[in-house]
Design an enzyme around this catalytic site. Structure first.
Site, mmCIF file in Angstrom:
data_model
loop_
_atom_site.group_PDB
_atom_site.id
_atom_site.type_symbol
_atom_site.label_atom_id
_atom_site.label_comp_id
_atom_site.label_asym_id
_atom_site.label_seq_id
_atom_site.Cartn_x
_atom_site.Cartn_y
_atom_site.Cartn_z
ATOM 1 N N ASP A 81 11.951 10.173 20.109
ATOM 2 C CA ASP A 81 13.062 9.586 20.850
ATOM 3 C C ASP A 81 13.910 10.667 21.505
ATOM 4 O OD1 ASP A 81 13.367 6.635 20.809
ATOM 5 O OD2 ASP A 81 13.053 6.925 18.669
ATOM 6 N N ASP A 124 19.050 41.356 -2.223
ATOM 7 C CA ASP A 124 20.498 41.243 -2.384
ATOM 8 C C ASP A 124 20.859 39.770 -2.433
ATOM 9 O OD1 ASP A 124 20.284 40.518 0.220
ATOM 10 O OD2 ASP A 124 21.680 41.993 1.019
ATOM 11 N N LYS A 147 0.830 -1.212 0.000
ATOM 12 C CA LYS A 147 0.000 0.000 0.000
ATOM 13 C C LYS A 147 0.862 1.258 0.000
ATOM 14 C CE LYS A 147 -4.046 0.337 1.311
ATOM 15 N NZ LYS A 147 -5.478 0.114 1.409
ATOM 16 N N GLU A 192 18.537 11.454 17.120
ATOM 17 C CA GLU A 192 17.331 11.362 17.951
ATOM 18 C C GLU A 192 17.631 11.104 19.420
ATOM 19 O OE1 GLU A 192 14.887 8.115 16.461
ATOM 20 O OE2 GLU A 192 16.629 6.885 16.029
ATOM 21 N N ILE A 247 4.084 8.650 8.683
ATOM 22 C CA ILE A 247 3.743 7.329 9.227
ATOM 23 C C ILE A 247 2.439 6.804 8.666
ATOM 24 C CG2 ILE A 247 5.040 7.385 11.391
ATOM 25 C CD1 ILE A 247 1.786 8.226 12.214
ATOM 26 N N HIS A 248 1.747 7.631 7.870
ATOM 27 C CA HIS A 248 0.443 7.187 7.335
ATOM 28 C C HIS A 248 0.319 7.731 5.909
ATOM 29 C CE1 HIS A 248 -3.877 6.642 6.908
ATOM 30 N NE2 HIS A 248 -3.866 5.913 8.012
ATOM 31 N N ARG A 290 15.214 0.578 7.257
ATOM 32 C CA ARG A 290 15.762 1.041 8.536
ATOM 33 C C ARG A 290 16.193 -0.161 9.367
ATOM 34 N NH1 ARG A 290 13.049 5.043 13.043
ATOM 35 N NH2 ARG A 290 11.615 3.289 13.385
HETATM 36 N N1 COA Z 1 2.265 2.489 5.231
HETATM 37 C C1 COA Z 1 1.460 1.861 4.336
HETATM 38 N N2 COA Z 1 0.140 1.667 4.514
HETATM 39 C C2 COA Z 1 -0.403 2.148 5.661
HETATM 40 C C3 COA Z 1 0.382 2.803 6.633
HETATM 41 C C4 COA Z 1 1.768 2.968 6.406
HETATM 42 N N3 COA Z 1 2.568 3.583 7.262
HETATM 43 N N4 COA Z 1 -0.417 3.179 7.641
HETATM 44 C C5 COA Z 1 -1.654 2.775 7.329
HETATM 45 N N5 COA Z 1 -1.644 2.138 6.140
HETATM 46 C C6 COA Z 1 -2.799 1.555 5.431
HETATM 47 C C7 COA Z 1 -3.506 0.564 6.329
HETATM 48 O O1 COA Z 1 -2.993 -0.728 6.103
HETATM 49 C C8 COA Z 1 -4.933 0.696 5.875
HETATM 50 O O2 COA Z 1 -5.149 -0.036 4.704
HETATM 51 P P1 COA Z 1 -6.128 -1.322 4.688
HETATM 52 O O3 COA Z 1 -7.299 -0.974 5.516
HETATM 53 O O4 COA Z 1 -6.419 -1.506 3.253
HETATM 54 O O5 COA Z 1 -5.283 -2.405 5.266
HETATM 55 C C9 COA Z 1 -5.057 2.147 5.442
HETATM 56 O O6 COA Z 1 -3.735 2.599 5.217
HETATM 57 C C10 COA Z 1 -5.698 3.002 6.507
HETATM 58 O O7 COA Z 1 -5.012 2.827 7.723
HETATM 59 P P2 COA Z 1 -5.696 3.182 9.105
HETATM 60 O O8 COA Z 1 -6.801 2.208 9.411
HETATM 61 O O9 COA Z 1 -6.060 4.624 9.104
HETATM 62 O O10 COA Z 1 -4.512 2.994 10.132
HETATM 63 P P3 COA Z 1 -4.107 1.658 10.913
HETATM 64 O O11 COA Z 1 -4.849 1.624 12.214
HETATM 65 O O12 COA Z 1 -4.190 0.486 10.022
HETATM 66 O O13 COA Z 1 -2.573 1.943 11.220
HETATM 67 C C11 COA Z 1 -0.671 2.820 12.276
HETATM 68 C C12 COA Z 1 -2.174 2.990 12.074
HETATM 69 C C13 COA Z 1 -0.157 3.995 13.078
HETATM 70 C C14 COA Z 1 -0.404 1.525 13.029
HETATM 71 C C15 COA Z 1 0.007 2.784 10.868
HETATM 72 O O14 COA Z 1 -0.285 3.992 10.239
HETATM 73 C C16 COA Z 1 1.458 2.448 10.843
HETATM 74 O O15 COA Z 1 1.845 1.287 10.929
HETATM 75 N N6 COA Z 1 2.338 3.471 10.672
HETATM 76 C C17 COA Z 1 3.758 3.289 10.557
HETATM 77 C C18 COA Z 1 4.367 2.863 11.891
HETATM 78 C C19 COA Z 1 5.867 2.821 11.812
HETATM 79 O O16 COA Z 1 6.441 2.368 10.855
HETATM 80 N N7 COA Z 1 6.542 3.325 12.888
HETATM 81 C C20 COA Z 1 7.947 3.375 12.935
HETATM 82 C C21 COA Z 1 8.514 4.660 12.427
HETATM 83 S S1 COA Z 1 8.047 6.091 13.321
HETATM 84 MG MG MG Z 2 13.285 6.664 16.698
#
Ligand code: COA
Ligand code: MG
Length: 277
Positions: free
Chosen positions: A145, A259, A20, A119, A211-212, A66
């Site tokens: 962090d 300037d 995705k 961080e 993150i989203h 990462r």
């Molecule tokens: N990358 C790719 N796709 C993502 C995503 C991301 N970071 N965050 C959400 N999505 C997708 C979900 O899978 C969902 O798709 P689906 O319903 O078809 O499976 C859609 O986007 C909507 O997501 P949503 O329901 O709003 O959020 P969630 O509850 O599924 O996830 C988090 C919330 C915070 C857990 C998620 O956004 C996430 O994992 N973020 C990244 C976390 C991370 O990597 N942290 C470390 C670095 S700071």
């Molecule tokens: Mg960190």
């Protein structure tokens, strides 16, 4: 260097999110082995990332992995597993010394870009030595962090990260590195994200982590110059060229002084728009 306006993190053990994430077309995806992955899922995440690198078409999206922190005991075997699957770049978290960068560079192909996270309090204290170590591509500021490491409290105002966030932008600029901004964890707040992205741009950051998928458009738009900004920048650069040939260093344009620093800022706008290298 790859354009890195928006870098989307996703947990490395979640193939669905990797797919995705790519489909949402940020400039870069960061497939995470570190804090986005539970301690008992690290092996699963490594296998999932290697499979994704080998099997998926990334269609120009930069593929970044990462690693875990160098003192976790995991990083060395992660490097051995991930490098043969040909990521476009690697990101190392919680870097605190130039020796850690030397350690990494010895294990990386020369052409593989290395991004690091700044961080922790110790990283800010050692930032001059870290940022000038050879073989770096970008510094990413990690606000959550950092604040935890100083025992502070995270707020929406970002006042508690002002010094460290600014230091990262300054040391990146001094060493010709990209400065990439903190994540905004409140992914429902688009206005807040836009304001935070704009503040980073004003501080000298050229991109921001996400993150989203919802955060990709607001971030990417902020770090791309608008048509009006490009027009204004072109006008400044052209007026400057003429004033130089007339022998004037500073001149007035639409009631404001122009300037050299203003011209440099205008050139940066053209670079962000992709009009100039
Ligand atoms: N990358 C790719 N796709 C993502 C995503 C991301 N970071 N965050 C959400 N999505 C997708 C979900 O899978 C969902 O798709 P689906 O319903 O078809 O499976 C859609 O986007 C909507 O997501 P949503 O329901 O709003 O959020 P969630 O509850 O599924 O996830 C988090 C919330 C915070 C857990 C998620 O956004 C996430 O994992 N973020 C990244 C976390 C991370 O990597 N942290 C470390 C670095 S700071
Ligand atoms: Mg960190």
């Amino acid at each position: 260097m790859h354009s890195r306006r928006c870098l989307l993190f996703m947990p490395g053990d979640d193939r669905r999110k990797i797919e995705k994430g790519i489909a949402a077309k940020p400039d870069c995806v960061i497939m995470d082995l570190e804090d986005g992955v539970a301690a008992n899922r690290k092996a699963e995440a490594q296998a999932t990332i290697v499979a994704a690198l080998n099997e998926l078409a990334f269609n120009g999206v930069e593929k970044i992995v990462r690693l875990n922190a160098l003192d976790s005991g995991l990083a060395e075997s992660e490097l051995e597993a991930v490098i043969p699957a040909r990521p476009d770049a690697l990101l190392a978290p919680k870097i605190e010394s130039p020796e850690q960068i030397e350690w990494l560079r010895r294990r990386l192909p020369e052409s593989l870009p290395l991004l690091i996270m700044i961080e922790t309090a110790k990283a800010i204290v050692n930032l001059k030595e870290i940022a000038s170590a050879p073989g770096l591509s970008a510094l990413i500021f990690g606000a959550e962090d950092f604040v935890a490491s100083v025992g502070g409290i995270r707020t929406r105002s970002n006042h508690e990260v002002q010094y460290a966030r600014s230091a990262v932008a300054i040391h990146a600029a001094a060493n010709g590195l990209q400065a990439l901004d903190q994540v905004c964890v409140d992914f429902g707040d688009e206005a807040g994200l836009r304001a935070e992205s704009r503040a980073a741009l004003e501080m000298g950051y050229s991109g921001k982590t996400a993150i989203h998928p919802k955060q990709i458009i607001p971030i990417t738009e902020t770090f791309t110059s608008s048509a009006e900004e490009v027009d204004r920048a072109r006008k400044i650069v052209e007026a400057f060229r003429q004033s130089q040939s007339n022998g004037a260093g500073a001149f007035a344009l639409d009631g404001k002084m122009v300037d050299m620093p203003i011209v440099r800022a205008a050139e940066a706008v053209l670079v962000r728009a992709g009009v100039r290298k």
